[in-house]
Design a protein around this motif. Sequence first.
Motif, PDB file in Angstrom:
ATOM      1  N   PHE A 328       0.855  -1.182   0.000  1.00 16.29           N
ATOM      2  CA  PHE A 328       0.000   0.000   0.000  1.00 16.29           C
ATOM      3  C   PHE A 328       0.894   1.236   0.000  1.00 16.29           C
ATOM      4  CE2 PHE A 328      -2.475  -3.095   2.655  1.00 16.29           C
ATOM      5  CZ  PHE A 328      -3.435  -3.388   1.678  1.00 16.29           C
ATOM      6  N   PRO A 329       0.719   2.131  -0.953  1.00 16.16           N
ATOM      7  CA  PRO A 329       1.526   3.361  -0.960  1.00 16.16           C
ATOM      8  C   PRO A 329       1.359   4.106   0.370  1.00 16.16           C
ATOM      9  CG  PRO A 329       0.307   3.136  -3.019  1.00 16.16           C
ATOM     10  CD  PRO A 329      -0.204   2.070  -2.109  1.00 16.16           C
ATOM     11  N   LEU A 330       2.467   4.638   0.885  1.00 14.25           N
ATOM     12  CA  LEU A 330       2.440   5.294   2.180  1.00 14.25           C
ATOM     13  C   LEU A 330       1.481   6.485   2.184  1.00 14.25           C
ATOM     14  CD1 LEU A 330       3.646   5.306   5.030  1.00 14.25           C
ATOM     15  CD2 LEU A 330       5.450   6.816   4.189  1.00 14.25           C
ATOM     16  N   SER A 331       1.356   7.162   1.070  1.00 10.93           N
ATOM     17  CA  SER A 331       0.474   8.331   1.007  1.00 10.93           C
ATOM     18  C   SER A 331      -0.979   7.961   1.231  1.00 10.93           C
ATOM     19  CB  SER A 331       0.623   9.025  -0.345  1.00 10.93           C
ATOM     20  OG  SER A 331       0.270   8.128  -1.407  1.00 10.93           O
ATOM     21  N   THR A 332      -1.341   6.701   0.933  1.00 10.90           N
ATOM     22  CA  THR A 332      -2.734   6.283   1.136  1.00 10.90           C
ATOM     23  C   THR A 332      -3.002   5.863   2.577  1.00 10.90           C
ATOM     24  OG1 THR A 332      -2.277   3.960   0.571  1.00 10.90           O
ATOM     25  CG2 THR A 332      -2.801   5.472  -1.252  1.00 10.90           C
ATOM     26  N   LEU A 333      -1.952   5.770   3.387  1.00 16.46           N
ATOM     27  CA  LEU A 333      -2.105   5.338   4.779  1.00 16.46           C
ATOM     28  C   LEU A 333      -1.878   6.489   5.759  1.00 16.46           C
ATOM     29  CD1 LEU A 333      -0.187   1.921   4.632  1.00 16.46           C
ATOM     30  CD2 LEU A 333      -2.649   2.312   4.466  1.00 16.46           C
ATOM     31  N   SER A 334      -1.942   7.692   5.278  1.00 19.38           N
ATOM     32  CA  SER A 334      -1.724   8.848   6.155  1.00 19.38           C
ATOM     33  C   SER A 334      -2.737   8.843   7.288  1.00 19.38           C
ATOM     34  CB  SER A 334      -1.857  10.138   5.347  1.00 19.38           C
ATOM     35  OG  SER A 334      -1.854  11.259   6.215  1.00 19.38           O
ATOM     36  N   PRO A 335      -2.312   9.181   8.527  1.00 20.81           N
ATOM     37  CA  PRO A 335      -3.252   9.185   9.662  1.00 20.81           C
ATOM     38  C   PRO A 335      -4.359  10.223   9.522  1.00 20.81           C
ATOM     39  CG  PRO A 335      -1.155  10.155  10.285  1.00 20.81           C
ATOM     40  CD  PRO A 335      -0.950   9.539   8.940  1.00 20.81           C
TER      41      PRO A 335
END
Length: 1236
Positions: A328-335
């Motif tokens: 999963f791209p890190l940008s899609t997992l932003s808090p």
Amino acid sequence: MSSTKSLKRKASTSKVGSKKRVPIQQPSPSPSDLDEGFENLEDGIGADDDVEDEGIYDDPMIDRQGSDDDDDEDENDEDGSEEEEEEEEGASPKAGPSRSTNSNTKHLYKAPTLEEMEKLKSVEQSGGTTFSLQLSAILESTLLPLTPQANLKTVLSTLHSTILSLPSLPPLPPTKAIKRIGKQVKIPFTGGEEWDPTKNEVKWQLGWGKPEEIVVGGSWGVVGGYKKGKGEAGNIDLVVVMPSAMFSPKDRMDYRYFHKRSHYLAVIYATIQKLAMHDGPLNGVKLSWDVSMGDARRPIINVSAGKDQGLKHRLDIRIHASILPSVFPLSTLSPSKSLLRSEVPTPLYSSSIINDTLHKPHLLHLHRLSQLLSPERTVDSFLAIWRIWCTRRGIRKERGASAWFASMLLGWVVDGGEVGGIGGVREKVKKVRGVGKGLGHWGALRAAWEFLTHTDFTSTPVFINTNSEDIILPSEFTKSFDDDIFVDPTGRVNIFAGWEKGDVQSLKHHARETLAMLEDEHTDQFGETFLKDRRGGTEVFDEFIRVDISSAELSTDAHQISEYPSSTDLAIHSFATILRRGLSDRAKIVHISPSSTSSTTLAIGIIFDPEHATRVIDIGPSSDSAQATAAEAFRALWGSKAELRRFKDGSISESVVWEINRPEEATLIPGKIVKFLLNHHFQLPEDIIQCLSSDKTWQEIIQIQPSVRNAINIPGSEKQGFRPVLSAYDELYKILKDLDTELPLSILNVNPSSELLRYSSIYVPHPIDINRINTVPGCISHVSPVEVVLQFESSPKWPDDLGAIQKVKLALFEKLARVLEGKLPKSQINILFDGGCSDIEDSASLEILVPQGIAFRLKIHYEKERVLLERIIQEDKKPLPILGTALPKSSVKLAIPALEKHLLLFNHKTQHHQSIIPLHHRYPSYSTATRLLKKWFASHMLLGIHISVEVIELLMAKVYLASNSLQVPSSGTNGFIRAMVMLAEWEWKNEAMFVPIFSVKEATSNEAGRYDFPHEKRQEGIKAFETLRSKDSSSVNSHQNGWVVFTEEDQSGLRWTRKVNKVIAARVGQLARATLVAVRGGSEDGVLDIKSLFITPLNHYDFLLHLTPSTTTKYHQSIQANPEEWESKLKYRNIHSSSSESSIKIGFNPSEMFVEDMIKVYGDSIPWFYDISGGNVIGGIWNPQKDGGRGLKAFLGYNSKPIESESALVTINKDAIIGEITRLGKGLIERVERRN
């Protein structure tokens, strides 16, 4: 930044477990010695047998790594061979005596080698030789060898090969995939019913594929294993990296990833479960589901292995599921994003997915630290002592006690990073340097404590230094997390995500108190830091509450449930939010954790702010329209309790008022708040909310029963507390100071010396109704006097003869009585004489019962008496022109007890009173705690006869002034239980107690706000104690001198403890340990019978004298008193009354006088025990030293009878003595009970 501050004990660079050691006089205990000593470490405290020195440095929760004989022999052989090689080679010079045979050599010693200098430096940095040895010993007993056991390798390799050999499973709908696994395995799907794939139709499917890789995660693969208990080793983490092909980008949404993850682990679970039932390396292993770091979204498999698999230590192998960061791209997992079907961000949900990608980066982080720090195993040692420290304080593994969290702290200490909150803006950060790689394990631990203590993770977010470019921006964290932020070295996850604020506060609190304790460098604090159990409950928290949440009505909001999928976590965060708002500044810390005994019970611990905890009224926002929103929130919080009130300044505000009937009930307010809020917001019945610390029973124990109070006291006096007696004293003080013209000598000083005037008497001295006191039954008729000392001016009118001085005192009393009769009309004034006193001994007192219902007993202090008595004693020591066998003068025999009494009454008691008074004002809960402790001693038949009220006040002062690794108590219950801990752990045979009581008056606290005993006086006290113990060992009275308690003004240590012999001291230790067992058990299961703590066992006494209740004027004060004894007679009190004009007897209690007579008659032949606080049973024990045969002689001291023997021997005549006692106690003794 905290880690850059100077440390009291600098970093240690010593090697742990090194084979070469610096020769010292007292080497560290061997591993086997340590193991043998731990079994009895707790039981031996205060016991009759001397505590052995071996094993005092080891960890009572662990056993020795050197328990295997073969391993020990191999190590010894290696050490020996190395020494032989060094001797043969002789290549490098060694420190120590010169080996030169030249007698004319210039230098006797060679210079120390560089290695020896480094070791000496490490000893100094780690706090001195003793502390360094203790730390090394506990680490040697904790750390396991880096090379794992062969059988453990077999188990791990079997798990590894088994998982890799599993066949792939084609994707199926969830219901079919579950059936494929079988009913034996229940898949732990999380997220609630809304996202449960078994209850909702979904389009995605569940399959299984071969892992990308399997790695050993956690700390085990880098720093090796450790022991966490007897025969138990730490966990090993196996991380199974799931194939990326299993997931699609949308799987991050709506719990799809977590459901696939749970199914993936369930397939592995089912396979291992089958292997556990067949022959092989995994035969007999036990499987269970657990969660990773308390996160219910991330279940793990727990495989327990032990002796059945050929392992030396039982351990758990935890199998985690992980994914590659690229899934999963890190940008899609932003808090700040929402991964559910809502617009509300889901930072905790996102953090859970990110954590599953960080097993390997965190492993590399720990590996880098282990390579960076020297010497060898520095990181291992740091992680080990961190775990031990946390375990001792009951910190849960998932909330700070893990090696993973410790490695994050160590990363900050070494590397530094960025700190936000610059200029009050959380997003604005600045660079902060770490301490560097030069720290040893002890220095790193101190730096970690400093960092936790001085960092506000809410207003100043912390970001560990990172070399990664693919990170989440600090602004994303500050926008998503309102509370604590501590970002890991990858820059991707908030370590405190999912933590309740109280968890962080608790961790910071323990770090702060540990550092405060270590400020005292003159005492050995190693045991308090690493060995003693400080696991929370009523011992740590001022208020400890247990709540059953099974019936709680929690939020049904889908977003709340998604962030806290566990009902326990949801309850913890919901309760904490409400309680923190309701308690406001009353509480410094609100900590809620799951109970260790029940899955549906929460433990709530509260540490009070003593300045605000007992506040009666909470004032909210005003009624102005500008604060309408705040007022509405206030009413929503308090419901029916909120009301508008007008105050003296004319303002009208929302407020909450807590009704109390007496001053002591103010301590119950925090508990009332908790009960009300949990009932109002979560519909929890108040009867299932168990407030163990503020249970009313604690107060009832030190309160006069209502029926007695209504019968003998002035109505309403209970609402005033100690105020009436203080007011009466102030009035008497003014009258006495104004009598100069009416007395032959002026009164210079009026000094109080009574516990009634220092808020420490067991019962509040409510004023009596002098018109009704003579009409009540004898069992409730006791009136306690307030002791006051008068000092008249020096004058030639005073004679120089001691006998004449006593007569002058009588004359002064007679004159004073006549004057006071006019100043205090309707008072009862009498002159009293102490029985059994000599002519030169102070024996007279003036008794005054003022109309307000308060009784006083006055004594006269004349300074020259002491000089005259000391002169008689000193002159007796001069050589006399007579035979050395001549008897001493009779006056000397009288002078010694007279001087002791004079010093006690006029010097020690008044000085002690002045030292105790400031404690009540500085620590509001000190009074209640002391009263409870006195009642405990009295109930166990020790107060007065064996233990004075003054030493009990000093014991409690020690609890408050030197609270060790815990905070100063802010509730009476907490102070009382802390005193029990101190008494249970006090090794009084080997150490004295030092109470810096006079430092409070002088306000000489250290930087941490604690009071240290003056170093020079402490050293003098230690020498005096060692001298005393050496004399005890060679004395025939070696059983004497149990407790030794020093103050700044008492350098003998025996001023208040002369009656506390070793038998009594051991008895107190046993009772304290039994009390602690009951309290700890009650804290765990929520069932605590408080009154049982104050009921003493009677089976240890040889005989019991049961007294008639009607002859015991304090009978109503007994815990087990029968109210029928006085209530039935109060109905017809006019029939049983004596003449209303008869004198009221002050301080009269026939049972106490009877015990005093028995002590005088039988001396040490019979140790007596009696509860002076209402007891109707007297216990006696035959002195075993008197039980054997001995020659007949005059003044033997007890009734004796001949025994059959060749010599003319006699022994104690027990039957005759019991008969004598029965006759002497006629009218008092109801029956005599003898025991075998």
